[in-house]
Design a protein around this motif. Sequence first.
Motif, PDB file in Angstrom:
ATOM      1  N   ASP A 157     -89.061  61.092 -45.248  1.00 38.95           N
ATOM      2  CA  ASP A 157     -89.961  61.386 -44.955  1.00 38.95           C
ATOM      3  C   ASP A 157     -90.907  60.163 -44.161  1.00 38.95           C
ATOM      4  O   ASP A 157     -92.579  60.886 -43.814  1.00 38.95           O
ATOM      5  CB  ASP A 157     -90.528  62.768 -44.831  1.00 38.95           C
ATOM      6  CG  ASP A 157     -90.938  62.025 -46.296  1.00 38.95           C
ATOM      7  OD1 ASP A 157     -90.450  61.748 -47.178  1.00 38.95           O
ATOM      8  OD2 ASP A 157     -91.852  63.473 -47.025  1.00 38.95           O
TER       9      ASP A 157
ATOM     10  N   ARG B  78     -96.142  58.846 -43.630  1.00 40.85           N
ATOM     11  CA  ARG B  78     -95.781  60.399 -44.078  1.00 40.85           C
ATOM     12  C   ARG B  78     -95.835  61.555 -43.250  1.00 40.85           C
ATOM     13  O   ARG B  78     -96.721  61.719 -42.789  1.00 40.85           O
ATOM     14  CB  ARG B  78     -96.246  60.254 -45.305  1.00 40.85           C
ATOM     15  CG  ARG B  78     -94.430  61.545 -46.291  1.00 40.85           C
ATOM     16  CD  ARG B  78     -95.914  62.293 -47.734  1.00 40.85           C
ATOM     17  NE  ARG B  78     -95.734  60.843 -48.375  1.00 40.85           N
ATOM     18  CZ  ARG B  78     -94.758  60.814 -49.159  1.00 40.85           C
ATOM     19  NH1 ARG B  78     -93.227  61.199 -48.771  1.00 40.85           N
ATOM     20  NH2 ARG B  78     -94.326  59.598 -49.897  1.00 40.85           N
TER      21      ARG B  78
ATOM     22  N   GLU C  78     -84.210  63.492 -42.387  1.00 41.51           N
ATOM     23  CA  GLU C  78     -85.645  64.282 -43.021  1.00 41.51           C
ATOM     24  C   GLU C  78     -87.290  63.889 -42.559  1.00 41.51           C
ATOM     25  O   GLU C  78     -87.462  64.925 -42.718  1.00 41.51           O
ATOM     26  CB  GLU C  78     -85.602  62.844 -43.944  1.00 41.51           C
ATOM     27  CG  GLU C  78     -84.334  63.019 -44.734  1.00 41.51           C
ATOM     28  CD  GLU C  78     -83.379  62.007 -44.290  1.00 41.51           C
ATOM     29  OE1 GLU C  78     -83.756  61.054 -44.023  1.00 41.51           O
ATOM     30  OE2 GLU C  78     -82.362  61.608 -44.830  1.00 41.51           O
ATOM     31  N   ALA C  79     -87.896  63.835 -41.899  1.00 38.88           N
ATOM     32  CA  ALA C  79     -89.252  63.947 -40.902  1.00 38.88           C
ATOM     33  C   ALA C  79     -88.603  64.674 -40.187  1.00 38.88           C
ATOM     34  O   ALA C  79     -88.159  64.870 -38.965  1.00 38.88           O
ATOM     35  CB  ALA C  79     -89.161  62.363 -40.657  1.00 38.88           C
ATOM     36  N   ASP C  80     -89.949  65.565 -39.730  1.00 36.01           N
ATOM     37  CA  ASP C  80     -90.202  66.147 -39.241  1.00 36.01           C
ATOM     38  C   ASP C  80     -91.183  65.291 -37.795  1.00 36.01           C
ATOM     39  O   ASP C  80     -92.315  65.440 -38.028  1.00 36.01           O
ATOM     40  CB  ASP C  80     -90.814  67.944 -39.394  1.00 36.01           C
ATOM     41  CG  ASP C  80     -91.773  68.661 -37.996  1.00 36.01           C
ATOM     42  OD1 ASP C  80     -90.774  68.464 -37.548  1.00 36.01           O
ATOM     43  OD2 ASP C  80     -91.835  69.881 -38.572  1.00 36.01           O
TER      44      ASP C  80
END
Length: 449
Positions: A433, A447, A76-78
């Motif tokens: 995230d 975040r 889910e995290a970039d």
Amino acid sequence: MGATGDYDEFTLEAVNAPIEGDSPADSDGDTSVPPTGSAQVTIASAPAWIAAALTLIVTGVLSVPPPQPAWGVVAEADLTRTPEEVWSVPMPNLTSWLDTPQVAVFDDRVVLGTWSTVTGYDAIEGEELWKVTEPGMTCSWQFEPLLCRAGRGPDAAILRIDATDGAVSRTPMPGALLVTQTGGDIIALRQDADGQRLVRLQGSDPLAPPRWSTLIGPGLRGEPYAPVLRVIDGEVFVSVFAGFVLDAETGEVRLDRGFVYELPGVIVALAAGDAGGRQVSTTGDRDVDDVHLPSNGVTLPVDDDPGSDVVFEVSDGELDAMTRATGEPLWSVSEPPYPYPFARLDGRVLVYSETGLFGLVEQTGARLWSAPAGDGTELAWCACVGADDTVLIGTVDARGDTSLAGLDTATGSLRWQVPTVGDYPLDVEPVGDRLALLTNTSLTLWRFE
């Protein structure tokens, strides 16, 4: 893990190297190496996280499992973008091995547990909202309410702690050392007069009659070292002073006095000697098969394709890649000496050695980039979290200032760096995230937008 000052330092500066053989799938046949960034990274000569990872080198069995869920990977995290620091709070200097601190991230709470306290923080502001203080706390973090053991000997009890407000319900369970649950039943490691015993109780009452009771440590006394107690797909994995695997329905011992070790998203269960080992995913669907290790095989802390037909082993200071199905050799690396792979992402393998860090093509071993020894910013630790073409690392500069950084697996350059507080990480917990980073002196929530 130890303080970064305990190690010799040398620079990791990404250097373009010619690529031989196949290129990664995302290169479209272009065998040129992308230009590296100007950031330099130095790696310690023997960080403790590598020493810990070396304990996972074992003998295994070659097989072809179905596709497996990844571990150490956050979908889910970039991770390519610089994270925003949501908040950071100071911590007491957590140095005792008894502390074994852990972090759990819930929707509106971040919960930190040590040997004597469990503390709840507001996930938005970082404000401390509640604290439970008991001697000898060990908790199972995958449950809400939290399921914990507290106290020792005849004073031991099971606690259930509400993560929202810290409300506690307490039930005595004399002798309890570790506790978890499955199918509505409690499973506990208990110190009895004849040694350490694993029991499955009927329902949630710690004083209920056992469904089964298995003595795993005759005559053994004392707190478990690096404790693990998890139930996964019908099996109980427990680590005390040795590792055991039991049938969750019958209590039958399936692994006796081996090694059981947990990394984020995976438990490694190793038999003593040359009998083999396996990797068991703790996330995703429960109907996937285990991933077996080859002879002297290694578990990569970050692996987006653990079911790949390419497996790795480290032996006699050499890294070898082979096919899982047949054991056919694919490629080897012996220079620099003692290479150790710690991440597989997007068809690339990141390798640490005493003289640098480098990236390889998984299928061919072709060198993508090198980060050789020199002066500069030291690679202090691996956050053991990655996604797509980025893996998180910790760095420390000549002044001792530490940072969290995103390393581009295609080029070896740093995409970003953000300052942190503390010498080394004690726990890294990614959820969605968000990422909670606990060091020896701070707890920070990041975040990734």
